[in-house]
Design an enzyme around this catalytic site. Structure first.
Site, PDB file in Angstrom:
ATOM      1  N   LYS A  84       0.751  -1.219  -0.180  1.00  0.00           N
ATOM      2  CA  LYS A  84       0.115   0.048   0.073  1.00  0.00           C
ATOM      3  C   LYS A  84       0.950   1.372   0.022  1.00  0.00           C
ATOM      4  CE  LYS A  84      -4.169  -1.864   1.882  1.00  0.00           C
ATOM      5  NZ  LYS A  84      -3.832  -3.261   2.318  1.00  0.00           N
TER       6      LYS A  84
HETATM    7  C1  LIG Z   1      -4.612  -4.507   1.635  1.00  0.00           C
HETATM    8  C2  LIG Z   1      -3.771  -5.626   1.674  1.00  0.00           C
HETATM    9  C3  LIG Z   1      -4.063  -6.923   0.859  1.00  0.00           C
HETATM   10  C4  LIG Z   1      -5.245  -6.633   0.168  1.00  0.00           C
HETATM   11  O1  LIG Z   1      -5.173  -5.725  -0.809  1.00  0.00           O
HETATM   12  P1  LIG Z   1      -6.496  -5.487  -1.954  1.00  0.00           P
HETATM   13  O2  LIG Z   1      -6.124  -4.234  -2.964  1.00  0.00           O
HETATM   14  O3  LIG Z   1      -7.591  -4.754  -0.875  1.00  0.00           O
HETATM   15  O4  LIG Z   1      -6.928  -6.621  -2.554  1.00  0.00           O
HETATM   16  C5  LIG Z   1      -3.352  -7.850   0.864  1.00  0.00           C
HETATM   17  N1  LIG Z   1      -2.215  -7.797   1.771  1.00  0.00           N
HETATM   18  C6  LIG Z   1      -1.873  -7.009   2.534  1.00  0.00           C
HETATM   19  C7  LIG Z   1      -0.617  -7.057   3.392  1.00  0.00           C
HETATM   20  C8  LIG Z   1      -2.728  -5.765   2.515  1.00  0.00           C
HETATM   21  O5  LIG Z   1      -2.093  -4.840   3.455  1.00  0.00           O
END
Ligand SMILES: *Cc1c(COP(=O)(O)O)cnc(C)c1O
Length: 439
Positions: free
Chosen positions: A106
């Site tokens: 993210k």
């Molecule tokens: C947010 C997150 C996900 C999921 O990602 P999406 O874009 O919501 O499908 C998977 N793994 C981690 C570590 C995350 O922080």
């Protein structure tokens, strides 16, 4: 390039408007009016991630006031490595998305969004109204957003998290930034936090006074840059081996995996994209049956993927409008907590790796494919560093997980947070008070 709402084709805007607005006024999500085609032959794969991303995203920014700043935005975003490394033999790879400041993928989207908003504010100059980014978080999103906006004093950031329901390390990561980023520990659940944020966005007085911006995963400013690492890994692989690289992507709200599907839709040489989910099985059931049945989320070990109604399904339906096409284009495979634990426990012996619980779901897909005799090149997408989930991982592997230096530096900083009642009125008064004091 214009963007339209998934629900109303005639509702259109520029990219920078879409970024500031979050969802479209009709409640739909913004999507490009056409998908540009990208030539894998000319993608600058050896020039570094910033240059590659600028090339990839330029058509998506065409005609937008942000286009002249795209180079700066990319350079600002990609200040850490995103390596795709071999794993266990020739045909398996790991795409490591966890080398950013908060050790999860993210960081890429949050940093890109922050850079876009900064440039939008600068471009508006004197007439710029203050912008306030408001997010509810159960952990990973909030820390990535907090870190990304740290010290951008033209933008105020307010983060709501449920008191006592995020790990101590996560709470620390939310509260250790400059004064433009404030963390509130809400006396309630994550759902309370989300409800308070929704009510704030629905309040015309607040929207007017603060120009609220959403940093959740439906924002195009987060989604578009995530195409970059898929484009880079797949194109490099294709140039070297002449084959398509297939991806197994840990999936919750479907933002990260959708970026892979969008990258493939530009014509770049990506192979299969498999959505690796936890016990929240809404996606595999949808893709099997064609019936979308959202439900309340179920708590699992891969908690950043505990989503019962993934927001980006609406974009999936736009990209693949009928069931047959959707089924041909994308699959989902789920993994229960027992198998998550097994993959974490066996990771060291089998691969010399310590997986985070989310990445473990992607490993499940790989192992199912290999067990079925699939010998094609697969890439496991590693969405976070195991050190973020030490409470789950360390007891399973029986030893401490070394903390990466960026995360360690963050944990060494002092942190603070403010207590907030789980009440929309309480949020409204602290927002009005603190943002005006900062302006
Ligand atoms: C947010 C997150 C996900 C999921 O990602 P999406 O874009 O919501 O499908 C998977 N793994 C981690 C570590 C995350 O922080």
């Amino acid at each position: 390039m214009n963007y339209r709402s998934t629900r109303t084709a005639s509702l259109a805007c520029h990219l920078s408007e879409a970024i500031v607005q979050g969802p479209a006024p009709d409640g739909g999500l913004w999507v490009p009016t056409r998908i540009p085609s990208i030539d894998a032959q000319t993608l600058p794969c050896d020039a570094g991630d910033a240059v590659l991303t600028e090339h990839l995203l330029a058509p998506f920014f065409a005609n937008d006031p942000l286009l002249p700043h795209l180079g700066w935005i990319c350079a600002h975003t990609f200040r850490f490595d995103i390596p795709c490394v071999p794993l266990a033999g020739d045909h398996t790879h790991v795409l490591e998305l966890f080398h950013g400041p908060t050790a999860a993928f993210k960081d890429v989207g949050a940093r890109f969004l922050a850079a876009c908003l900064q440039k939008i504010q600068e471009t508006n100059g004197e007439s710029a109204q203050p912008v306030t980014v408001l997010v509810a978080t159960s952990g990973d999103t909030g820390s990535a957003v907090a870190a990304a906006f740290d010290g951008m004093h033209a933008i105020q950031v307010r983060i709501l998290y449920p008191d006592g329901r995020v790990s101590p390390r996560q709470a620390h990561q939310l509260g250790c930034f400059s004064s433009n980023v404030r963390a509130y520990r809400v006396q309630g659940s994550f759902d309370d936090c989300q409800r308070m944020v929704k009510q704030a966005f629905a309040d015309p007085q607040l929207r007017q006074a603060l120009r609220l911006v959403s940093a959740n995963s439906i924002n195009l400013g987060r989604l578009l840059p995530q195409m970059s690492y898929y484009a880079a890994a797949a194109t490099r692989h294709w140039r070297r081996q002449g084959t398509l690289l297939n991806f197994s992507v840990p999936t919750g709200n479907l933002g990260n995996a959708f970026a892979a599907l969008l990258a493939r839709a530009t014509g770049l040489p990506l192979g299969e994209v498999i959505l690796a989910t936890n016990r929240n099985r809404v996606l595999d059931r949808y893709l099997d049956s064609g019936r979308y049945q959202p439900g309340p989320s179920i708590a699992t070990l891969a908690n950043a993927m505990d989503v019962g109604d993934p927001s980006n399904v609406e974009r999936l339906n736009w990209l693949f409008p009928d069931h047959a096409r959707r089924q041909a284009a994308v699959r989902a495979v789920w993994c229960d907590d027992a198998r998550i634990e097994r993959h974490i426990r066996e990771g060291t012996a089998r691969y010399g790796r310590t997986w985070c619980p989310h990445t473990a779901c992607a490993v499940e897909v790989l192992e199912q494919r290999r067990a079925q005799g699939d010998s094609r090149p697969w890439c496991v997408v590693a969405t976070a560093h195991a050190a973020k989930f030490e409470g789950i991982v360390e007891p399973l592997i029986g030893q401490p997980v070394p903390v990466p230096p960026g995360l360690a530096a963050m944990l060494a900083r002092p942190a603070r947070s403010e207590r907030l009642a789980a009440d929309a009125g309480a949020l409204k008064s602290v927002l009005l008070e603190t943002v005006h004091a900062a302006a």
